[in-house]
Scaffold this active site. Structure first.
Site, short mmCIF file in Angstrom:
data_model
loop_
_atom_site.label_atom_id
_atom_site.label_comp_id
_atom_site.label_asym_id
_atom_site.label_seq_id
_atom_site.Cartn_x
_atom_site.Cartn_y
_atom_site.Cartn_z
CG ASP A 68 -31.37 22.33 2.09
OD1 ASP A 68 -30.67 21.97 3.05
OD2 ASP A 68 -31.24 23.44 1.54
CG HIS A 69 -27.68 21.13 0.23
ND1 HIS A 69 -27.33 21.89 -0.86
CD2 HIS A 69 -28.33 21.97 1.08
CE1 HIS A 69 -27.72 23.14 -0.68
NE2 HIS A 69 -28.34 23.22 0.49
CG HIS A 93 -30.20 27.06 -1.81
ND1 HIS A 93 -30.22 27.93 -0.75
CD2 HIS A 93 -30.07 25.83 -1.27
CE1 HIS A 93 -30.07 27.25 0.37
NE2 HIS A 93 -30.00 25.97 0.09
ZN ZN Z 1 -29.36 24.59 1.62
#
Ligand code: ZN
Length: 309
Positions: free
Chosen positions: A67-68, A266
């Protein structure tokens, strides 16, 4: 044009939702335009915000969970597609160099853009950027993770009316700045008498970590703090186990660190109503609070008030 603001591309953790894209953030810091943690869909999110690949000067990745960083292949290829003429620096945890190499060359493409690949090798590493110093601090997560902060040095602003009152002009102004004082007609004039201090601004970016000293080190006196709050306080044990923060923890860090604008992001896909994050953070933080939403911007607050000399 001088502009300092955060552009939010995505606010989801692990899995995107109908409302929230994977992570992604752009910090405009005058001429320095930094893309942080490009998750999937970064190219399209950028399109919605008006930030172009050509605007980017630097990419910072906190860690190599998908996700990064799964937006890196597309973003890097886009730099070449758009024939970005300047070098773009890329920072990421050195231990993840293998992941970076794969993402960079995930598919075939005609590479024309030049990347300056500068991995973060150690806690506390500093990088000089336009408008300040970028500092990386090792966070506490399941894999090697670094948070970043950008610190502009304090400066001073000369007061023209005071300078002229003392009859100081031309090269003498430079000498006064350099030496700290100047003798004019037998009288010593100090820099403080003809200037006011200009406090530097600070931005901090804290992703994917359990609470640790580095979180506080990064957040210290930040004008704008972007910090993960994956969970709510009701999931404190789960947060600690997974190496994440709760909204309450992030808000307390902000208060204890003298943060001015707090941006929470987040969010776990388990929460659909983010008002609970605002309510929880508000109980611990009295400053400006932003529950980040995709495709919005958050201005870096105006400079702290300068003290008179
Ligand atoms: Zn994350």
């Amino acid at each position: 044009m001088s502009m300092r603001e955060l552009v939010v591309l995505g606010t989801a953790s692990q899995a995107p939702t109908r409302q929230r894209n994977h992570n992604g953030y752009v910090l405009r810091w005058d001429d320095e335009v930094i893309l942080f943690d490009p998750g999937e869909g970064t190219q399209r999110q950028l399109l919605h915000t008006g930030v172009t690949a050509t605007d980017l000067t630097r990419i910072c990745v906190t860690h190599f969970h998908g996700d990064h960083c799964l937006g890196l292949p597309g973003t890097i290829q886009r730099l070449s597609l758009d024939r970005v003429p300047h070098r773009v620096a890329v920072h990421f945890p050195a231990g993840g160099a293998e992941y970076f190499a794969r993402l960079r060359h995930a598919t075939s493409f005609h590479e024309t853009a030049e990347l300056a690949v500068e991995p973060i090798e150690a806690d506390g590493q500093r990088i000089t950027v336009r408008g300040g110093t970028l500092e990386a601090r090792r966070l506490r997560h399941s894999i090697e993770t670094y948070g970043y902060r950008l610190v502009e040095p304090d400066g001073c602003r000369m007061l023209p009316e005071r300078l002229s009152a003392y009859g100081i002009a031309g090269p003498a102004v430079g000498e006064l700045l350099r030496v700290g004082h100047l003798d004019v007609d037998g009288r010593r004039v100090t820099r403080d008498e003809v200037s006011v201090s200009r406090p530097g601004q600070r931005f901090a970016f804290v992703m994917d970590t359990a609470l640790c000293d580095a979180v506080y080190a990064l957040a210290e006196h930040a004008d704008l703090l972007v910090i993960e709050s994956t969970f709510l306080e009701s999931e404190t044990a789960l947060a600690a186990e997974a190496g994440h923060l709760t909204a309450a923890q992030a808000a307390r860090v902000a208060t204890e660190s003298g943060v001015r604008t707090l941006v929470l992001t987040h969010f776990s896909q388990r929460y659909s109503d983010l008002r609970r994050f605002a309510d929880e953070a508000r109980r611990h933080f009295a400053g400006d609070l932003v529950i980040a939403e995709d495709l919005t911007t958050v201005p870096v607050p105006p400079r702290r008030v300068a003290s008179a000399g």
